[in-house]
Motif scaffolding. Structure first.
Motif, PDB file in Angstrom:
ATOM      1  N   ALA A 115       3.090 -10.355 -26.193  1.00  0.00           N
ATOM      2  CA  ALA A 115       3.165 -10.738 -24.782  1.00  0.00           C
ATOM      3  C   ALA A 115       1.747 -10.851 -24.257  1.00  0.00           C
ATOM      4  CB  ALA A 115       3.956  -9.701 -23.987  1.00  0.00           C
ATOM      5  N   LEU A 116       1.377 -12.021 -23.754  1.00  0.00           N
ATOM      6  CA  LEU A 116       0.038 -12.275 -23.236  1.00  0.00           C
ATOM      7  C   LEU A 116       0.101 -12.299 -21.717  1.00  0.00           C
ATOM      8  CD1 LEU A 116      -1.096 -15.182 -25.608  1.00  0.00           C
ATOM      9  CD2 LEU A 116      -0.907 -12.727 -26.082  1.00  0.00           C
ATOM     10  N   VAL A 117      -0.728 -11.478 -21.083  1.00  0.00           N
ATOM     11  CA  VAL A 117      -0.726 -11.350 -19.625  1.00  0.00           C
ATOM     12  C   VAL A 117      -2.130 -11.668 -19.130  1.00  0.00           C
ATOM     13  CG1 VAL A 117      -0.202  -9.860 -17.658  1.00  0.00           C
ATOM     14  CG2 VAL A 117       0.992  -9.513 -19.842  1.00  0.00           C
ATOM     15  N   SER A 118      -2.267 -12.748 -18.366  1.00  0.00           N
ATOM     16  CA  SER A 118      -3.600 -13.182 -17.936  1.00  0.00           C
ATOM     17  C   SER A 118      -3.592 -13.603 -16.483  1.00  0.00           C
ATOM     18  CB  SER A 118      -4.080 -14.360 -18.801  1.00  0.00           C
ATOM     19  OG  SER A 118      -3.219 -15.479 -18.661  1.00  0.00           O
ATOM     20  N   ALA A 119      -4.799 -13.757 -15.958  1.00  0.00           N
ATOM     21  CA  ALA A 119      -5.000 -14.320 -14.626  1.00  0.00           C
ATOM     22  C   ALA A 119      -6.324 -15.061 -14.645  1.00  0.00           C
ATOM     23  CB  ALA A 119      -5.012 -13.232 -13.558  1.00  0.00           C
ATOM     24  N   GLY A 120      -6.373 -16.214 -13.952  1.00  0.00           N
ATOM     25  CA  GLY A 120      -7.614 -16.968 -13.898  1.00  0.00           C
ATOM     26  C   GLY A 120      -8.139 -17.323 -15.272  1.00  0.00           C
ATOM     27  N   ALA A 121      -9.469 -17.216 -15.434  1.00  0.00           N
ATOM     28  CA  ALA A 121     -10.106 -17.567 -16.702  1.00  0.00           C
ATOM     29  C   ALA A 121      -9.810 -16.570 -17.806  1.00  0.00           C
ATOM     30  CB  ALA A 121     -11.614 -17.706 -16.504  1.00  0.00           C
ATOM     31  N   GLY A 122      -9.092 -15.484 -17.492  1.00  0.00           N
ATOM     32  CA  GLY A 122      -8.638 -14.573 -18.541  1.00  0.00           C
ATOM     33  C   GLY A 122      -7.730 -15.257 -19.541  1.00  0.00           C
ATOM     34  N   ALA A 123      -7.215 -16.440 -19.158  1.00  0.00           N
ATOM     35  CA  ALA A 123      -6.393 -17.214 -20.085  1.00  0.00           C
ATOM     36  C   ALA A 123      -7.197 -17.705 -21.288  1.00  0.00           C
ATOM     37  CB  ALA A 123      -5.780 -18.414 -19.359  1.00  0.00           C
ATOM     38  N   GLY A 184       6.686 -10.157 -14.724  1.00  0.00           N
ATOM     39  CA  GLY A 184       7.363 -10.770 -15.861  1.00  0.00           C
ATOM     40  C   GLY A 184       7.307  -9.880 -17.084  1.00  0.00           C
ATOM     41  N   LEU A 185       6.140  -9.250 -17.311  1.00  0.00           N
ATOM     42  CA  LEU A 185       6.007  -8.324 -18.431  1.00  0.00           C
ATOM     43  C   LEU A 185       6.970  -7.151 -18.285  1.00  0.00           C
ATOM     44  CD1 LEU A 185       4.544  -7.294 -20.982  1.00  0.00           C
ATOM     45  CD2 LEU A 185       2.887  -6.186 -19.461  1.00  0.00           C
ATOM     46  N   ALA A 186       7.078  -6.614 -17.072  1.00  0.00           N
ATOM     47  CA  ALA A 186       7.975  -5.490 -16.829  1.00  0.00           C
ATOM     48  C   ALA A 186       9.416  -5.853 -17.169  1.00  0.00           C
ATOM     49  CB  ALA A 186       7.864  -5.038 -15.372  1.00  0.00           C
ATOM     50  N   GLU A 187       9.837  -7.057 -16.804  1.00  0.00           N
ATOM     51  CA  GLU A 187      11.197  -7.497 -17.104  1.00  0.00           C
ATOM     52  C   GLU A 187      11.405  -7.644 -18.605  1.00  0.00           C
ATOM     53  OE1 GLU A 187      11.402 -11.071 -14.886  1.00  0.00           O
ATOM     54  OE2 GLU A 187      11.410 -10.068 -12.929  1.00  0.00           O
ATOM     55  N   LEU A 188      10.405  -8.183 -19.291  1.00  0.00           N
ATOM     56  CA  LEU A 188      10.511  -8.345 -20.739  1.00  0.00           C
ATOM     57  C   LEU A 188      10.639  -6.996 -21.433  1.00  0.00           C
ATOM     58  CD1 LEU A 188      10.238 -10.368 -23.190  1.00  0.00           C
ATOM     59  CD2 LEU A 188       7.801  -9.812 -23.162  1.00  0.00           C
ATOM     60  N   LEU A 189       9.791  -6.050 -21.048  1.00  0.00           N
ATOM     61  CA  LEU A 189       9.820  -4.729 -21.674  1.00  0.00           C
ATOM     62  C   LEU A 189      11.080  -3.960 -21.314  1.00  0.00           C
ATOM     63  CD1 LEU A 189       6.078  -3.707 -21.205  1.00  0.00           C
ATOM     64  CD2 LEU A 189       7.195  -4.427 -23.319  1.00  0.00           C
ATOM     65  N   ALA A 208      -2.415  -2.421 -14.850  1.00  0.00           N
ATOM     66  CA  ALA A 208      -0.961  -2.473 -14.688  1.00  0.00           C
ATOM     67  C   ALA A 208      -0.260  -2.827 -16.000  1.00  0.00           C
ATOM     68  CB  ALA A 208      -0.599  -3.483 -13.603  1.00  0.00           C
ATOM     69  N   ALA A 209      -0.821  -3.801 -16.743  1.00  0.00           N
ATOM     70  CA  ALA A 209      -0.242  -4.171 -18.030  1.00  0.00           C
ATOM     71  C   ALA A 209      -0.331  -3.011 -19.019  1.00  0.00           C
ATOM     72  CB  ALA A 209      -0.958  -5.400 -18.584  1.00  0.00           C
TER      73      ALA A 209
END
Length: 263
Positions: A115-123, A184-189, A208-209
């Protein structure tokens, strides 16, 4: 639930200084895509590794993690937020620069899904990871957050080019769901998904992740974006508090397991 074991491979600091040429520069919403020609770089950047790039008129170089590395060309996604990065994205094609590379450790690949969790240029660094995950036949879930729909161009360039389905979250609701990608990550987990969590972005997002991964007994990794002056562990400016004492993002990271970081 037993937590799968993944180990981070240590890297020796490198002082390989490469002459590079800026061959392309184009806007991606509030970010900019830069392509560097690095013909002397024989090694392939592993996901999470970075380069320290010179900027004319500035003493300190800027650490940036590639979003792609094909042959002699390296792609960077840069968000101009200070004088150095603003001057960097304003450079014309053909500009000659210097880059220390490759630097730092890399994301370990999981045996199963990610599971990849990013924001902005963190992608950007996570797109490089996604490429390796897909090549290894792993399933990849992507959650990306942005202030607004402006980031749509960025994500199309880094994630969607790989054929990945991205779940979008934005602060104003103009891109995907209103909210944050960790929702979204919380729902997946919560659904029992056995994934390894990877996160890059603002510290609040990674925290948070990390807490979600820990709460659900899943392995997780973050790439810490702290100020790096030298990039090779000489100046000791990029201190990170860990459960094993103080470490340094450039020499011991930038990738850390979520349980290792003192949040």
């Amino acid at each position: 639930m037993t937590q799968p074991s993944l180990e981070l491979a240590p890297e020796r600091p490198r002082w390989d200084d490469h002459a590079v040429t800026l061959v392309a520069s184009e806007p991606l919403g509030p970010h900019r895509r830069l392509v560097l020609a690095m013909p002397s770089l024989g090694a392939r950047f592993r996901p999470g590794q970075f380069l320290n790039l010179s900027v004319p008129g500035h003493l300190l170089r800027r650490p940036l993690a590639p979003s792609r590395h094909e042959g002699a060309e390296v792609e960077l996604i840069v968000t101009p937020f200070g004088p150095g990065t603003r001057d960097l994205v304003a450079l014309p094609a053909g500009t000659r620069l210097q880059a220390l590379a490759p630097l730092g450790n890399s994301f370990p690949l999981p045996a199963g899904a990610a599971a990849l969790v990013s924001a902005g240029a963190g992608a950007a660094p996570l797109a490089r990871l996604a490429e390796e995950l897909l090549r290894a036949g792993r399933r990849v879930h992507v959650f990306h957050g942005a202030p607004s729909a402006e980031d749509r161009t960025l994500v199309r360039a880094v994630y969607e080019r790989l054929g990945l389905e991205v779940q979008y979250f934005s602060e104003d609701g103009s891109l995907g769901r209103r909210g944050y990608p960790t929702e979204g990550l919380a729902e997946l987990l919560a659904g029992g998904a056995e994934v390894t969590v990877y996160s890059v972005g603002p510290i609040a997002l990674m925290r948070a992740a990390a807490r979600l991964a820990i709460a659900h007994g899943r392995p997780g990794f973050v790439s810490l974006d702290v100020h790096m002056a030298c990039g090779v562990g000489a100046c000791l400016s990029c201190a990170v508090a860990t459960t094993a004492g103080q470490k340094h993002a450039c020499a011991d990271g930038p990738v850390f397991e979520v349980r290792e970081v003192v949040w």
